[in-house]
Design an enzyme around this catalytic site. Structure first.
Site, PDB file in Angstrom:
ATOM      1  N   HIS A 156       0.822  -1.224   0.000  1.00 37.26           N
ATOM      2  CA  HIS A 156       0.000   0.000   0.000  1.00 37.26           C
ATOM      3  C   HIS A 156       0.855   1.272   0.000  1.00 37.26           C
ATOM      4  CE1 HIS A 156      -3.435  -2.518   0.458  1.00 37.26           C
ATOM      5  NE2 HIS A 156      -3.194  -2.854   1.714  1.00 37.26           N
ATOM      6  N   ASP A 190      -2.608 -10.571  -2.446  1.00 42.45           N
ATOM      7  CA  ASP A 190      -3.204 -10.216  -1.161  1.00 42.45           C
ATOM      8  C   ASP A 190      -4.705  -9.952  -1.363  1.00 42.45           C
ATOM      9  OD1 ASP A 190      -2.089  -9.023   1.705  1.00 42.45           O
ATOM     10  OD2 ASP A 190      -3.893  -7.960   1.038  1.00 42.45           O
ATOM     11  N   HIS A 192      -6.269  -7.473  -0.377  1.00 43.67           N
ATOM     12  CA  HIS A 192      -6.447  -6.047  -0.652  1.00 43.67           C
ATOM     13  C   HIS A 192      -5.634  -5.645  -1.889  1.00 43.67           C
ATOM     14  CE1 HIS A 192      -7.003  -6.642   3.735  1.00 43.67           C
ATOM     15  NE2 HIS A 192      -8.047  -5.868   3.518  1.00 43.67           N
ATOM     16  N   ASP A 279      -4.435 -13.177   3.504  1.00 47.74           N
ATOM     17  CA  ASP A 279      -5.699 -12.764   4.116  1.00 47.74           C
ATOM     18  C   ASP A 279      -6.880 -13.086   3.199  1.00 47.74           C
ATOM     19  OD1 ASP A 279      -4.608 -10.858   2.430  1.00 47.74           O
ATOM     20  OD2 ASP A 279      -4.820  -9.174   3.812  1.00 47.74           O
TER      21      ASP A 279
HETATM   22 ZN   LIG Z   1      -4.232  -7.457   2.916  1.00 48.18          ZN
END
Ligand SMILES: [Zn+2]
Length: 338
Positions: A156, A190, A192, A279
């Site tokens: 990120h 991931d 996200h 995740d």
């Molecule tokens: Zn994540």
């Protein structure tokens, strides 16, 4: 397979509980995450552990304009203190790019939930160096596949701002290092979207970025990760997003990843970097997909079919009961040992 471990992992133990967008989060990025992974891999002699090296600062600072901001802010804090930015000037950030005062944190960060603590700079730098240590082995042709046990995550953190519990982008730092020897593809698996990684390379046609993740319409990072984001300028066509609905299972996931793999084969990279978050597991406390522990072997095997030297950088994954086995299955599939 070589596993690169950080030289200072135990110094980083943050815990976050907050509301962000429509979601409530509780994240424990504890050293136990790394211990679970190491314990699972140690049970198999195919994995050989190496401690990460130090690299010249420049390899990390040259792509992170907030490098000195994090270093100086962390250096100003006491043992128990933590700093969260609370001033976000928007366009005003372009007028004043100070790095030496915590007040200006909002210029460099996307959110007010990613704290800087006394050891943050040190551990984030070491996380990037863990990725660089793996990248060096790949670039020198000494290894075909290396797993960098990075923590904190990096995907990120972008070319202008950091956030989302990420400080320096480990995968992007490694990719920049590998680029001197040939084209690089980065795939983010991931839960996200890897918004920072995408932003780093969206105008660079020598890097293909791809991410399969939960639809950002209802999940962090909300403002990036949509299918129509395909790269910019001369690099249009070198970004591939596969947002999937919350609740997606392995069949949907493998299919989406297959579309990415086909595009990467056409791109024909010299190196592959995988931002590997777990995740996506059905029992992850912050994820919402339905992947089973056994599914990660097949996901790893999909990448193996490319036959390209590969660096795996650890990203998210927060269920300590399954994380180690998920990583082990993934790496097994990737290297063809399971
Ligand atoms: Zn994540």
């Amino acid at each position: 397979m070589k596993v690169i471990e950080k030289y200072n992992d135990s110094l980083h133990n943050p815990y976050w509980k907050y509301q962000l967008g429509p979601e409530a989060y509780e994240v424990k990025d504890t050293p136990k995450r790394v211990e679970c992974i190491k314990n699972a891999l140690r049970s198999d002699e195919a994995f050989e552990f190496l401690t990460s090296k130090r690299f010249p600062e420049r390899l990390i600072s040259r792509i992170h304009p907030y490098y000195d901001y994090i270093r100086l802010t962390a250096g100003s804090l006491g043992d128990q203190e933590e700093f969260y930015p609370d001033l976000f000037p928007g366009e005003g950030a372009n007028r004043k790019k100070k790095v030496d005062e915590p007040l200006w944190g909002g210029i460099w960060c996307t959110d007010a939930v990613t704290p800087i603590k006394k050891k943050t700079f040190e551990v984030a730098r070491a996380s990037a160096e863990t990725a660089l240590t793996g990248a060096e082995l790949i670039r020198e042709g000494r290894e075909k596949a290396v797993y960098a046990l990075c923590r904190p995550s990096g995907h990120h953190a972008g070319p202008r701002v950091f956030g989302g519990y990420c400080y320096f982008n480990n995968a992007a730092t490694a990719a920049e290092y590998l680029l001197s020897k040939g084209k690089v593809a980065i795939v983010d698996i991931d839960y996200h979207h890897g918004n920072g990684t995408q932003e780093f390379f969206e105008e660079k046609k020598s890097v293909f970025t791809a991410s399969v993740h939960c639809d950002p319409g209802g999940e962090y990072p909300y403002f990036w990760g949509y299918a129509e984001e395909k790269g910019k300028g001369q690099a249009v066509g070198t970004n591939h997003n596969e947002p999937l609905p919350k609740g997606s299972d392995a069949a949907q996931y493998v299919k989406a990843l297959g579309r990415i793999i086909r595009n990467i084969r056409d791109f024909n990279p010299a190196y592959l970097v995988i931002s590997a978050g777990f995740d996506t597991h059905k029992d992850d406390p912050i994820g919402g997909f339905r992947l089973e522990t056994e599914d990660y072997g097949e996901i790893g095997a999909q990448f193996a079919s490319l036959g390209v030297p590969v660096l795996v950088c650890q990203e998210g994954g927060y269920n300590l009961d399954v994380l180690g086995q998920c990583v082990k299955n993934f790496l097994g599939g990737l290297t063809g040992s399971t």
